[in-house]
Design a protein around this motif. Structure first.
Motif, PDB file in Angstrom:
ATOM      1  N   GLU A  43     -24.244 -53.524  73.828  1.00  0.00           N
ATOM      2  CA  GLU A  43     -23.215 -53.775  72.971  1.00  0.00           C
ATOM      3  C   GLU A  43     -23.367 -54.983  72.153  1.00  0.00           C
ATOM      4  O   GLU A  43     -22.925 -55.352  71.202  1.00  0.00           O
ATOM      5  N   ARG A  44     -23.960 -55.850  72.679  1.00  0.00           N
ATOM      6  CA  ARG A  44     -24.490 -57.046  72.163  1.00  0.00           C
ATOM      7  C   ARG A  44     -23.565 -58.271  71.623  1.00  0.00           C
ATOM      8  O   ARG A  44     -23.903 -59.380  71.831  1.00  0.00           O
ATOM      9  N   THR A  45     -22.702 -57.819  71.055  1.00  0.00           N
ATOM     10  CA  THR A  45     -21.597 -58.866  70.383  1.00  0.00           C
ATOM     11  C   THR A  45     -20.987 -59.756  71.386  1.00  0.00           C
ATOM     12  O   THR A  45     -20.678 -60.948  71.188  1.00  0.00           O
ATOM     13  N   ILE A  46     -20.916 -59.137  72.733  1.00  0.00           N
ATOM     14  CA  ILE A  46     -20.245 -59.647  73.883  1.00  0.00           C
ATOM     15  C   ILE A  46     -21.131 -60.930  74.361  1.00  0.00           C
ATOM     16  O   ILE A  46     -20.713 -62.185  74.499  1.00  0.00           O
ATOM     17  N   LEU A  47     -22.438 -60.587  74.455  1.00  0.00           N
ATOM     18  CA  LEU A  47     -23.409 -61.565  74.895  1.00  0.00           C
ATOM     19  C   LEU A  47     -23.731 -62.423  74.081  1.00  0.00           C
ATOM     20  O   LEU A  47     -24.342 -63.595  74.473  1.00  0.00           O
ATOM     21  N   GLU A  48     -23.440 -62.365  72.518  1.00  0.00           N
ATOM     22  CA  GLU A  48     -23.936 -63.405  71.629  1.00  0.00           C
ATOM     23  C   GLU A  48     -22.617 -64.464  71.705  1.00  0.00           C
ATOM     24  O   GLU A  48     -23.363 -65.665  71.264  1.00  0.00           O
ATOM     25  N   LEU A  49     -21.713 -64.544  72.190  1.00  0.00           N
ATOM     26  CA  LEU A  49     -20.839 -65.477  72.445  1.00  0.00           C
ATOM     27  C   LEU A  49     -21.105 -66.482  73.326  1.00  0.00           C
ATOM     28  O   LEU A  49     -21.493 -66.506  74.653  1.00  0.00           O
ATOM     29  N   PRO A  50     -21.200 -67.851  73.001  1.00  0.00           N
ATOM     30  CA  PRO A  50     -21.569 -69.037  73.646  1.00  0.00           C
ATOM     31  C   PRO A  50     -20.735 -69.127  75.000  1.00  0.00           C
ATOM     32  O   PRO A  50     -21.453 -69.494  76.133  1.00  0.00           O
ATOM     33  N   ALA A  51     -19.459 -68.703  75.026  1.00  0.00           N
ATOM     34  CA  ALA A  51     -18.514 -68.790  76.267  1.00  0.00           C
ATOM     35  C   ALA A  51     -18.908 -67.821  77.088  1.00  0.00           C
ATOM     36  O   ALA A  51     -18.951 -68.262  78.480  1.00  0.00           O
ATOM     37  N   VAL A  52     -19.473 -66.726  76.935  1.00  0.00           N
ATOM     38  CA  VAL A  52     -19.703 -65.736  77.653  1.00  0.00           C
ATOM     39  C   VAL A  52     -20.959 -66.120  78.280  1.00  0.00           C
ATOM     40  O   VAL A  52     -21.438 -65.885  79.497  1.00  0.00           O
ATOM     41  N   HIS A  54     -22.190 -69.053  78.832  1.00  0.00           N
ATOM     42  CA  HIS A  54     -21.792 -70.195  79.674  1.00  0.00           C
ATOM     43  C   HIS A  54     -21.473 -69.679  80.872  1.00  0.00           C
ATOM     44  O   HIS A  54     -21.691 -70.070  82.025  1.00  0.00           O
ATOM     45  N   ALA A  55     -20.377 -68.510  80.814  1.00  0.00           N
ATOM     46  CA  ALA A  55     -20.020 -67.948  82.042  1.00  0.00           C
ATOM     47  C   ALA A  55     -20.842 -67.056  82.841  1.00  0.00           C
ATOM     48  O   ALA A  55     -20.880 -67.071  84.214  1.00  0.00           O
ATOM     49  N   LEU A  56     -21.819 -66.512  82.458  1.00  0.00           N
ATOM     50  CA  LEU A  56     -22.933 -65.556  82.896  1.00  0.00           C
ATOM     51  C   LEU A  56     -23.928 -66.390  83.782  1.00  0.00           C
ATOM     52  O   LEU A  56     -24.549 -66.025  84.783  1.00  0.00           O
ATOM     53  N   ILE A  57     -24.372 -67.526  83.130  1.00  0.00           N
ATOM     54  CA  ILE A  57     -25.401 -68.211  83.784  1.00  0.00           C
ATOM     55  C   ILE A  57     -24.991 -69.074  84.847  1.00  0.00           C
ATOM     56  O   ILE A  57     -24.151 -69.874  84.840  1.00  0.00           O
ATOM     57  N   ILE A  58     -25.666 -68.858  86.018  1.00  0.00           N
ATOM     58  CA  ILE A  58     -25.350 -69.802  87.217  1.00  0.00           C
ATOM     59  C   ILE A  58     -26.740 -70.537  87.895  1.00  0.00           C
ATOM     60  O   ILE A  58     -27.645 -69.996  87.930  1.00  0.00           O
ATOM     61  N   ASP A  59     -26.603 -71.746  87.612  1.00  0.00           N
ATOM     62  CA  ASP A  59     -27.906 -72.677  88.102  1.00  0.00           C
ATOM     63  C   ASP A  59     -27.660 -72.595  89.662  1.00  0.00           C
ATOM     64  O   ASP A  59     -27.005 -73.081  90.221  1.00  0.00           O
ATOM     65  N   LYS A  65     -29.572 -67.840  87.382  1.00  0.00           N
ATOM     66  CA  LYS A  65     -29.536 -66.436  87.394  1.00  0.00           C
ATOM     67  C   LYS A  65     -28.222 -66.252  86.873  1.00  0.00           C
ATOM     68  O   LYS A  65     -27.469 -67.018  86.503  1.00  0.00           O
ATOM     69  N   VAL A  66     -28.049 -64.954  86.652  1.00  0.00           N
ATOM     70  CA  VAL A  66     -27.084 -64.440  85.817  1.00  0.00           C
ATOM     71  C   VAL A  66     -25.879 -63.726  86.925  1.00  0.00           C
ATOM     72  O   VAL A  66     -26.253 -63.019  88.073  1.00  0.00           O
ATOM     73  N   GLY A  67     -24.585 -64.073  86.858  1.00  0.00           N
ATOM     74  CA  GLY A  67     -23.458 -63.637  87.858  1.00  0.00           C
ATOM     75  C   GLY A  67     -22.332 -63.118  87.134  1.00  0.00           C
ATOM     76  O   GLY A  67     -21.526 -63.827  86.314  1.00  0.00           O
ATOM     77  N   LEU A  68     -22.301 -61.795  87.024  1.00  0.00           N
ATOM     78  CA  LEU A  68     -21.196 -61.226  86.246  1.00  0.00           C
ATOM     79  C   LEU A  68     -19.766 -61.165  87.003  1.00  0.00           C
ATOM     80  O   LEU A  68     -18.862 -61.094  86.157  1.00  0.00           O
ATOM     81  N   GLU A  69     -20.023 -61.549  88.206  1.00  0.00           N
ATOM     82  CA  GLU A  69     -18.678 -61.596  88.813  1.00  0.00           C
ATOM     83  C   GLU A  69     -17.744 -62.860  88.199  1.00  0.00           C
ATOM     84  O   GLU A  69     -16.580 -62.673  88.101  1.00  0.00           O
ATOM     85  N   ALA A  70     -18.445 -63.939  87.451  1.00  0.00           N
ATOM     86  CA  ALA A  70     -17.751 -64.939  86.965  1.00  0.00           C
ATOM     87  C   ALA A  70     -16.958 -64.409  85.739  1.00  0.00           C
ATOM     88  O   ALA A  70     -16.007 -65.116  85.181  1.00  0.00           O
ATOM     89  N   LEU A  71     -17.366 -63.596  84.872  1.00  0.00           N
ATOM     90  CA  LEU A  71     -16.977 -62.873  83.603  1.00  0.00           C
ATOM     91  C   LEU A  71     -15.556 -62.340  84.288  1.00  0.00           C
ATOM     92  O   LEU A  71     -14.310 -62.368  83.181  1.00  0.00           O
ATOM     93  N   SER A  72     -15.190 -61.842  85.443  1.00  0.00           N
ATOM     94  CA  SER A  72     -14.073 -61.039  85.369  1.00  0.00           C
ATOM     95  C   SER A  72     -12.853 -61.942  85.691  1.00  0.00           C
ATOM     96  O   SER A  72     -11.787 -61.762  85.146  1.00  0.00           O
TER      97      SER A  72
END
Length: 135
Positions: A43-52, A54-59, A65-72
């Motif tokens: 889909e790509r357009t969702i991942l292009e957004l800086p807010a997304v 920022h929500a995905l990357i967990i230090d 690492k990537v945390g999809l739970e944060a998007l929910s």
């Protein structure tokens, strides 16, 4: 899957997005996770957004690492349009996150609907049904 730069983004942005997509695909632990992640990458357009992003990357102490739970919990505050929200809700439901019903497919456009259909086929383990335009 190959990600092709559209020419409207800088090489740095394209490189960061490509790395994020690869990281998402590498961290997918199960076939269910891979089906959902592949849909998000396509889909790509969702991942292009800086807010997304920022929500995905967990230090973590070892690495990012990537945390999809944060998007929910943040999906309605990410600046997504109606179709992106519907798409993300369907993808998150593949992870077992959220309560988006399958009826949300009626909100998808002609580009996103085949992506979700292919993801559902991947989720089912079926590689014999093709998704495309009927003649």
């Amino acid at each position: 899957m190959t990600i092709i730069a559209t020419g409207t983004e800088t090489p740095e942005v394209a490189g960061e997005l490509s790395r994020l997509c690869k990281q998402l695909l590498c961290t997918a632990k199960s076939s269910r996770d891979r089906a959902a992640v592949q849909a998000l990458v396509e889909e790509r357009t969702i991942l292009e957004l800086p807010a997304v992003q920022h929500a995905l990357i967990i230090d973590t102490s070892r690495s990012a690492k990537v945390g999809l739970e944060a998007l929910s919990g943040r999906q309605y505050g990410l600046g997504l349009d109606e179709q992106q929200l519907a798409f993300l809700g369907l993808v998150l439901s593949m992870f077992g996150i959220g309560i988006t019903t399958l009826a949300a497919v009626q909100d998808l456009d002609d580009r996103r609907l085949p992506i979700i259909l292919r993801a559902i086929l991947r989720l089912s383990g079926n590689d014999t049904i093709a998704v495309g335009t009927r003649l």
